[in-house]
Enzyme design. Structure first.
Site, PDB file in Angstrom:
ATOM      1  N   VAL A 227       0.805  -1.219   0.000  1.00  0.00           N
ATOM      2  CA  VAL A 227       0.000   0.000   0.000  1.00  0.00           C
ATOM      3  C   VAL A 227       0.842   1.275   0.000  1.00  0.00           C
ATOM      4  CG1 VAL A 227      -0.198   0.143   2.527  1.00  0.00           C
ATOM      5  CG2 VAL A 227      -2.013   1.101   1.079  1.00  0.00           C
ATOM      6  N   TYR A 228       2.078   1.216   0.469  1.00  0.00           N
ATOM      7  CA  TYR A 228       2.891   2.428   0.581  1.00  0.00           C
ATOM      8  C   TYR A 228       3.197   2.995  -0.805  1.00  0.00           C
ATOM      9  CZ  TYR A 228       3.766   0.756   5.377  1.00  0.00           C
ATOM     10  OH  TYR A 228       3.635   0.310   6.670  1.00  0.00           O
ATOM     11  N   SER A 229       2.749   4.209  -1.029  1.00  0.00           N
ATOM     12  CA  SER A 229       2.904   4.870  -2.336  1.00  0.00           C
ATOM     13  C   SER A 229       2.388   3.988  -3.467  1.00  0.00           C
ATOM     14  CB  SER A 229       4.365   5.262  -2.594  1.00  0.00           C
ATOM     15  OG  SER A 229       4.759   6.318  -1.751  1.00  0.00           O
ATOM     16  N   ASP A 230       1.325   3.208  -3.156  1.00  0.00           N
ATOM     17  CA  ASP A 230       0.713   2.333  -4.169  1.00  0.00           C
ATOM     18  C   ASP A 230       1.745   1.444  -4.852  1.00  0.00           C
ATOM     19  OD1 ASP A 230      -1.856   3.242  -3.664  1.00  0.00           O
ATOM     20  OD2 ASP A 230      -1.711   4.868  -5.118  1.00  0.00           O
TER      21      ASP A 230
END
Length: 332
Positions: A60-63
């Protein structure tokens, strides 16, 4: 640097885990303070030079961009067998578009697709530790645990961990694994710091009893314990002014009393408040390795230096004296 086994496993990790959420895509809607990937290299290289071998990210981090940055830089500056890479599954890479079905959660479909996508972004054949990022009330735990079992048996993850849930949920997951002879969670990445200590009620005692590694996230309360926040929810940094999640989780009057105690102990030691807040966690025998983040190089170096700070029992009592209970966050 100090090193310790990850719970009851034979895996050795540094006492400080380096969080890679801070690097990726500054346009990511969930964190405007994220540094672009090209600025991450000096931080990763310095972390390795300081002896950190444990790196944490998530899809999920920065997609997904954080995973790409993590994999690229670790491949450039370290051998794969020298580092421990952790990533997570739950939110997916389309968190800003919840209408898309099967893009989040812990269904077998989502887990299988996300482990393959994470490995592609990381540029590796396996991750050392694969977390479920949250509890999924919409998927039977048997489905989730069997999917994780298959991932471990396929060699795509060596160990599995969990993050931020109620203790009864974690116990249910471990019981399900035991019942079927599937891998157990070996680590709990939970929310734990000087201004959120509700994990001491049930989750931490359960983990200690079961030999599960405790890897706290947000050991500085998203910067709150650095001592630069104001009661009107302002501060010196972009994150302090825009982090609405922190504004809701902390900022009680008693939280500022805790920060005042942190500042007082820091002054006695001649160090920064953030170093004292981290040192407090490192003094807890049940804590394996807190996860730190850094968007300024001196922050990284100062937090690693916190390993050398020795707190007396009186100082620990001073730091803990003003704590007031918070609403139990559970899955958050």
């Amino acid at each position: 640097m100090e090193y310790v086994n990850l719970g009851q496993t034979g895996l050795t990790v540094s006492r400080i885990c380096f969080g890679m959420m801070s690097y990726g895509d500054p346009s990511w809607s969930l964190a405007t303070w994220v540094l672009p990937g090209e600025e991450a290299e000096s931080y990763v290289k310095r972390a390795l030079d300081l002896g950190i071998n444990f790196f944490d990210t998530a899809e999920v981090y920065s997609d997904g961009v954080s995973e790409e940055v993590t994999g690229r830089l670790l491949k450039k500056h370290a051998r794969r067998d020298e580092v421990v890479i952790a990533t997570k599954v739950f939110f997916g890479t389309h968190l800003d578009d919840p209408a898309k079905p099967n893009q989040t959660g812990l269904s077998r479909k989502h887990i299988m697709e996300e482990i393959n996508a994470s490995l592609r972004r990381l540029g590796t054949d396996y991750v050392d530790l694969y977390y479920i990022h949250r509890w999924d009330a919409n998927t039977p735990i048997e489905e989730t645990m069997e999917a994780l079992h298959d991932i471990v048996k396929a060699g795509k993850a060596l160990y599995i961990g969990a993050s931020s849930m109620y203790a009864w949920q974690f116990a249910k997951a471990q019981f399900t694994a035991d019942l079927h002879g599937w891998p157990r969670f070996v680590a709990m990445q939970n929310h734990y710091n000087l201004v959120y200590r509700e994990e001491e009620r049930e989750m931490i005692p359960f983990c200690v009893d079961q030999g599960v590694a405790i890897i706290p996230w947000s050991p500085l309360a998203r910067g709150f314990l650095a001592g630069n926040r104001t009661r009107d929810k302002g501060g010196e940094t972009e994150r302090s002014r825009t982090d609405t999640w922190a504004h809701g989780a902390y900022y009680l009057e008693s939280d500022f009393d805790v920060v005042d105690a942190v500042k007082a102990v820091a002054e006695e030691h001649g160090v920064k408040p953030a170093q004292i807040a981290l040192a407090w966690l490192l003094h807890k025998p049940h804590v394996t390795c807190p996860i730190i983040g850094a968007t300024k190089m001196h922050h990284l170096e100062e937090l690693v230096a916190a390993l050398d700070i020795k707190l007396s029992e009186e100082e620990i009592a001073q730091l803990e004296a003003h704590y007031q209970p918070h609403p139990v966050a559970g899955p958050m």
